[in-house]
Design a protein around this motif. Structure first.
Motif, mmCIF file in Angstrom:
data_model
loop_
_atom_site.group_PDB
_atom_site.id
_atom_site.type_symbol
_atom_site.label_atom_id
_atom_site.label_comp_id
_atom_site.label_asym_id
_atom_site.label_seq_id
_atom_site.Cartn_x
_atom_site.Cartn_y
_atom_site.Cartn_z
ATOM 1 N N SER A 133 0.828 -1.143 -0.190
ATOM 2 C CA SER A 133 -0.118 -0.114 -0.149
ATOM 3 C C SER A 133 0.729 1.375 0.140
ATOM 4 C CB SER A 133 -0.783 0.025 1.220
ATOM 5 O OG SER A 133 -1.580 1.115 1.015
ATOM 6 N N THR B 40 0.685 5.730 -0.574
ATOM 7 C CA THR B 40 0.336 7.164 -0.996
ATOM 8 C C THR B 40 1.226 8.094 -1.613
ATOM 9 O OG1 THR B 40 -1.535 7.128 0.489
ATOM 10 C CG2 THR B 40 -1.199 9.157 -0.470
ATOM 11 N N SER C 14 1.291 3.466 4.157
ATOM 12 C CA SER C 14 0.000 2.681 3.723
ATOM 13 C C SER C 14 -1.269 3.459 3.939
ATOM 14 C CB SER C 14 -0.068 1.527 5.006
ATOM 15 O OG SER C 14 -0.048 2.142 6.516
ATOM 16 N N HIS C 15 -1.078 4.485 4.808
ATOM 17 C CA HIS C 15 -2.387 5.287 4.812
ATOM 18 C C HIS C 15 -2.452 6.298 3.787
ATOM 19 C CE1 HIS C 15 -4.200 3.848 8.769
ATOM 20 N NE2 HIS C 15 -2.959 3.292 8.961
ATOM 21 N N CYS C 16 -3.489 7.311 4.006
ATOM 22 C CA CYS C 16 -3.654 8.248 2.855
ATOM 23 C C CYS C 16 -4.215 9.553 3.639
ATOM 24 C CB CYS C 16 -4.741 7.836 2.072
ATOM 25 S SG CYS C 16 -4.913 8.916 0.543
ATOM 26 N N HIS D 295 -3.459 6.699 -4.368
ATOM 27 C CA HIS D 295 -3.167 5.977 -3.244
ATOM 28 C C HIS D 295 -3.689 4.519 -3.413
ATOM 29 C CE1 HIS D 295 -4.010 4.195 0.722
ATOM 30 N NE2 HIS D 295 -5.350 3.902 0.198
ATOM 31 N N ARG D 296 -2.983 3.415 -3.312
ATOM 32 C CA ARG D 296 -3.423 2.062 -3.233
ATOM 33 C C ARG D 296 -3.597 1.454 -1.955
ATOM 34 N NH1 ARG D 296 0.869 -2.085 -5.361
ATOM 35 N NH2 ARG D 296 0.494 -1.412 -7.583
ATOM 36 N N ASN D 297 -4.711 0.887 -1.654
ATOM 37 C CA ASN D 297 -4.707 0.256 -0.287
ATOM 38 C C ASN D 297 -4.261 -1.090 -0.471
ATOM 39 O OD1 ASN D 297 -6.869 -1.345 -1.447
ATOM 40 N ND2 ASN D 297 -8.645 0.124 -0.602
ATOM 41 N N SER E 196 -7.035 0.935 -5.956
ATOM 42 C CA SER E 196 -6.389 2.160 -6.178
ATOM 43 C C SER E 196 -7.307 3.601 -6.539
ATOM 44 C CB SER E 196 -5.166 2.379 -7.385
ATOM 45 O OG SER E 196 -5.753 2.331 -8.676
#
Length: 236
Positions: free
Chosen positions: A45, A47, A136-138, A157-159, A164
């Protein structure tokens, strides 16, 4: 401590003109150290956020960091801080001399210790832009309009589930938010109208948009420079 600057790719001819922005997007050939490598280096993940006309310090302040809570951290140091448990002894941190009381106190007052923060935002610079990376977070995506007050801002962002999302704002206003390949989930203007971005489906959506930004903005983020110390802030 100085923050590593990011190099630009060589220029090429102008291509597309987005509807928003006084500075034209410049079409430049992607390079090995462009942006697409981020999707591999942050494979679970990530951002990436870009803010036009900002310094790294200004970017961090606009997403909620206190002035005295910004510290230089390498990616590996930030990762150690995110993975630790509150009860772990600080001597387990490889990057930190736990007997350095001043360093420990600074990290503690800035929210990196003793409990791990939810996310750490590390910010660097390229001529005309600031960029931020999260593991990882956004966190930065919430503040994209504020990050675009001097021009354009982008957030990719990709979780952890592999989905995405791309957000774009310009001069303080949200323009579009979309998931490549899922146009029915778009908020705002369609990506092809707002940015000229058309997703072919030949590669993951975040990789496709990073490739698009390589050509449109001409930004190169060398891997080794993003691994080194950047200005960082912790958020819970």
């Amino acid at each position: 401590m100085s923050v590593p600057s990011v190099r630009f790719c060589s220029q090429g001819p102008s291509s597309q003109r987005p509807p928003c922005g006084e500075g034209d997007l410049i079409n430049r050939g992607p390079t090995e150290n462009g942006l697409r490598w981020i999707a591999d280096a942050y494979s679970t993940s990530f951002t990436l956020t870009l803010g036009e006309g900002l310094s790294p310090y200004e970017l961090l302040r606009r997403v909620g960091a206190e002035e005295h809570h910004i510290v230089p951290l390498t990616r590996s140091a930030a990762y150690e801080l995110l993975l630790r448990e509150e009860e772990d002894h600080i001597s387990d941190l490889d990057f930190l001399d736990w007997e350095d009381e001043a360093a420990v106190a600074r990290l503690t007052s800035a929210g990196f210790l003793p409990a791990p923060p939810d996310t750490i935002v590390r910010a660097g610079s390229v001529t005309g832009w600031a960029y931020a990376l999260e593991e990882s977070h956004c966190h930065t995506g919430t503040y994209l309009a504020a990050l675009s007050e001097r021009g354009r801002a982008f957030c990719v962002h990709r979780n952890a589930k592999g989905f995405s999302r791309v957000d774009h704002a310009c001069h303080g206003d949200a323009v579009t938010s979309f998931e490549p390949g899922l146009p029915h989930l778009t908020n705002g203007a369609p990506a092809e109208v707002a940015l000229g971005f058309v997703y072919s489906g030949d590669e993951p959506g975040d990789v496709a948009f990073l490739r698009f930004l390589e050509g449109e903005l001409g930004i190169c983020l060398p891997w080794e420079e993003t691994e080194a110390e950047l200005s960082a802030a912790a958020f819970t």
